[in-house]
Design an enzyme around this catalytic site. Structure first.
Site, mmCIF file in Angstrom:
data_model
loop_
_atom_site.group_PDB
_atom_site.id
_atom_site.type_symbol
_atom_site.label_atom_id
_atom_site.label_comp_id
_atom_site.label_asym_id
_atom_site.label_seq_id
_atom_site.Cartn_x
_atom_site.Cartn_y
_atom_site.Cartn_z
ATOM 1 N N CYS A 38 34.948 51.516 87.780
ATOM 2 C CA CYS A 38 35.062 51.726 89.332
ATOM 3 C C CYS A 38 36.418 52.300 89.402
ATOM 4 O O CYS A 38 36.436 53.087 90.371
ATOM 5 C CB CYS A 38 34.891 50.264 89.960
ATOM 6 S SG CYS A 38 36.234 49.187 89.028
HETATM 7 P P1 NAD Z 1 24.303 47.852 91.884
HETATM 8 O O1 NAD Z 1 25.262 47.666 92.918
HETATM 9 O O2 NAD Z 1 23.209 48.610 91.480
HETATM 10 O O3 NAD Z 1 24.162 46.478 90.835
HETATM 11 C C1 NAD Z 1 25.468 45.471 90.602
HETATM 12 C C2 NAD Z 1 24.989 44.138 90.633
HETATM 13 O O4 NAD Z 1 24.021 43.745 91.746
HETATM 14 C C3 NAD Z 1 23.669 44.161 89.666
HETATM 15 O O5 NAD Z 1 23.840 42.631 88.826
HETATM 16 C C4 NAD Z 1 22.277 44.016 90.121
HETATM 17 O O6 NAD Z 1 21.323 43.628 89.455
HETATM 18 C C5 NAD Z 1 22.602 43.353 91.492
HETATM 19 N N1 NAD Z 1 21.825 43.846 92.678
HETATM 20 C C6 NAD Z 1 21.184 45.155 92.639
HETATM 21 N N2 NAD Z 1 20.657 45.285 93.921
HETATM 22 C C7 NAD Z 1 21.060 43.966 94.595
HETATM 23 C C8 NAD Z 1 20.441 43.415 95.861
HETATM 24 N N3 NAD Z 1 19.768 44.150 96.750
HETATM 25 N N4 NAD Z 1 20.958 42.245 96.344
HETATM 26 C C9 NAD Z 1 21.681 41.463 95.413
HETATM 27 N N5 NAD Z 1 22.170 41.973 94.118
HETATM 28 C C10 NAD Z 1 21.756 43.326 93.713
HETATM 29 O O7 NAD Z 1 25.889 48.777 90.657
HETATM 30 P P2 NAD Z 1 25.644 49.323 89.362
HETATM 31 O O8 NAD Z 1 25.171 50.754 89.764
HETATM 32 O O9 NAD Z 1 24.814 48.481 88.452
HETATM 33 O O10 NAD Z 1 27.269 49.334 88.920
HETATM 34 C C11 NAD Z 1 27.927 50.352 88.965
HETATM 35 C C12 NAD Z 1 28.612 50.305 90.427
HETATM 36 O O11 NAD Z 1 29.744 49.042 90.409
HETATM 37 C C13 NAD Z 1 29.799 51.520 90.773
HETATM 38 O O12 NAD Z 1 29.615 51.678 91.886
HETATM 39 C C14 NAD Z 1 30.876 50.884 90.312
HETATM 40 O O13 NAD Z 1 32.244 51.642 90.903
HETATM 41 C C15 NAD Z 1 31.043 49.520 90.757
HETATM 42 N N6 NAD Z 1 31.809 48.633 90.261
HETATM 43 C C16 NAD Z 1 32.948 47.913 90.978
HETATM 44 C C17 NAD Z 1 33.996 47.261 90.529
HETATM 45 C C18 NAD Z 1 35.211 46.706 91.207
HETATM 46 O O14 NAD Z 1 35.720 45.753 90.724
HETATM 47 N N7 NAD Z 1 35.390 47.260 92.436
HETATM 48 C C19 NAD Z 1 33.853 46.905 88.846
HETATM 49 C C20 NAD Z 1 32.764 47.512 88.298
HETATM 50 C C21 NAD Z 1 31.824 48.079 88.792
#
Ligand code: NAD
Length: 503
Positions: free
Chosen positions: A277
């Site tokens: 991130c």
């Molecule tokens: P994502 O938002 O698609 O998924 C994250 C989590 O949410 C997963 O466990 C997924 O199964 C779940 N999810 C998906 N749709 C959902 C919904 N409608 N309701 C509830 N849960 C749901 O993210 P991703 O693409 O897997 O991960 C990458 C993203 O995460 C990037 O944008 C990255 O920058 C961000 N990230 C942020 C941090 C931080 O601390 N700010 C850390 C790591 C990753």
């Protein structure tokens, strides 16, 4: 359930992105009802857990830290195998859990409240930190064990129960982490892991919020999903802890040490294959050093090792097929006015090799540096999770700050300069929650506040003492021992000054 993994009907296979044919874990995915049931189980268990004295809970956290430390290498190897993170980085990620436990085991003996003077005699005022209740924690898989620990450790220490929904593609790492936590002696039902897809998680969370069995939502993931989760929590009058995406800028001043800046750009742009991130989004480089910087950055990227994450490499494959597909879409955002200065783009294959590396069938991608990015471009404005870095130029520091803030995220940022005045001006002007000076945009430490603003989050902070405000609620108590009803603001002694007095 009841502190054990919830399994369901549909089966998900988590695979090794370096060898996509290799299944690392097979887990059953739960539906919404099972998610809500796990929250009820947690609610039941939380009452007793909250009664365990905080210093004793701190001892449990100490045990978790020891268990993780003793299993560090196997956990790191599993992370490498499941999401393709280079082993050295995976070991660092595991270290972060231990650091987090080290910090919070002591918090069990602090968790301070205050005694506060009253405006009336014979009356004492106090504040207490109370656990919130049940925390539902949903996490991304790019940091499959460290980022969850930022929630789990303080939440448990503060006397909460947790329902954790990890990313499906990191299921084996999550399962291993759960087992390590469980081995600490946590009572059944205090920590619950539910594997589920996004839609069922959302529906299950909605059910649980309606039933009143979730009292805090922690979400780490994309800004898009975070917005939905935040809205849902808001409808139930809760403020979620939202840790979202980033478009992290790096400003390079004309007085910067360019070698250092190149090293920082390389690590934060292409380390973890650009899938942090806090990964570098855009380099905003002063026009006077632009040419030289780009030339050196391109050279460094060309020399960087990409390959088997079990070896000493800068980057391994992308996390999972979903991320490879999405990354290929980001590559279509490259426009004719851009110049790719890093050579080949796209997946590394026999037909599109990187030196003598043909990708071995894994989800490996060429690192891409795109020069000539403009402030209106998608490449400039949106997170591009993966190994692609944009470059643009500026002439004054004010302009650089304006450019750095323009995408509207606000997670991490960095400036390279040898002039302290520039560093502090940048700090004041940048909207990011985290600022690095002469350091890359990546590299959080376990005891500094971590979090973002704008599209990167709602201002919540994790880590260190700051996260305690996520997992506790302040309770104010007043105790009147005067034996009569003393009314605040009314029965208050007044000492009359002579305000007309002049010397
Ligand atoms: P994502 O938002 O698609 O998924 C994250 C989590 O949410 C997963 O466990 C997924 O199964 C779940 N999810 C998906 N749709 C959902 C919904 N409608 N309701 C509830 N849960 C749901 O993210 P991703 O693409 O897997 O991960 C990458 C993203 O995460 C990037 O944008 C990255 O920058 C961000 N990230 C942020 C941090 C931080 O601390 N700010 C850390 C790591 C990753």
């Amino acid at each position: 359930m009841g502190g054990k993994d919830t399994t369901g009907e549909s089966v998900y296979e988590s695979t090794n992105p370096a060898r996509p044919g290799e299944v690392v874990a097979r887990v059953g995915l739960a539906d919404a009802a099972a998610f809500a049931a796990a929250c009820r189980t947690a609610k039941e268990a939380q009452r007793e857990w909250a009664k365990v004295p905080a210093p004793v809970r701190g001892r449990v956290i100490a045990s978790i830290g020891r268990l993780v430390e003793a299993n560090a290498e196997s956990l790191a190897r599993l992370v490498t195998r499941e999401i393709g993170k280079p082993y050295a980085e995976a070991l660092g990620e595991v270290r972060e859990i231990v650091d987090t436990c080290d910090f919070f085991l002591g918090e069990g003996r602090r968790l301070y409240g205050q005694t506060v003077p009253s405006e009336m005699p014979d009356k004492n005022l106090f504040t207490f930190r109370n656990p919130v209740g049940v925390a539902a924690v949903i996490t991304a898989g790019n940091f499959p064990v460290a980022v969850p620990s930022w929630y789990l450790v303080p939440a448990l220490l503060c006397g909460n129960a947790v329902v954790w929904k990890p990313a499906e593609y990191a299921a084996a790492s999550a399962e291993a982490m759960y087992r390590l936590f469980a081995a600490s002696g946590l009572p059944d039902g205090v920590l619950n892991v539910v594997f589920a897809d996004g839609a069922q998680t959302f529906a299950g969370l909605e059910l649980a919020l309606e039933e009143g069995s979730v009292h805090k939502v922690g979400f780490t993931g994309s800004s898009e999903v975070g917005r939905k989760v935040g809205e849902l929590a808001g409808r139930h009058l809760q403020s979620a802890c939202l840790e979202l995406g980033g478009k992290n800028p790096m400003v390079i001043m004309p007085d910067a040490d360019l070698d250092l800046a190149v090293e920082g750009a390389l690590f934060s742009g292409f380390g973890t294959a650009g899938q942090r991130c806090t990964s570098l989004g855009t380099v905003i480089v002063h026009e006077s050093v632009h040419e030289e910087f780009v030339e050196r950055f391109a050279r460094a990227a060309a020399a960087a090792r990409i390959g088997d994450p079990e070896q000493d490499v800068l980057a391994g494959p992308l996390l999972d097929q979903k991320f490879a597909d999405r990354y290929e879409e980001y590559l279509t955002w490259i426009q004719p006015h851009h110049e790719v200065v890093s050579g080949s783009t796209g997946r590394i294959t026999e037909d599109n090799p990187r030196g003598d590396f043909d990708g071995d069938g894994g989800l490996y991608y060429h690192p891409v540096i795109v020069d000539g990015v403009r402030p209106g471009d998608r490449l400039f404005l949106e997170e591009t999770f993966g190994p692609i870095v944009g470059v643009t130029t500026f002439s004054t520091l004010d302009e650089a700050v304006e450019l750095a803030n323009r995408p509207g995220y606000g997670l991490s940022s960095s400036i390279y300069t040898t002039n302290p005045k520039h560093a502090f001006r940048f700090r004041e002007g940048i909207s990011a929650g985290m600022v690095s000076v002469n350091n890359s945009t990546s590299g959080a430490e376990a005891h500094l506040p971590f979090g973002g603003n704008g599209k990167s989050g709602n201002g919540s902070r994790q880590s260190g003492m700051w996260v305690l405000d996520q997992f506790t609620r302040w309770q104010a108590m007043n105790w009147d021992f005067s034996g009569r009803l003393q009314k605040a603001q009314m029965d208050v002694a007044e000492i009359v000054p002579d305000l007309e007095f002049r010397i």
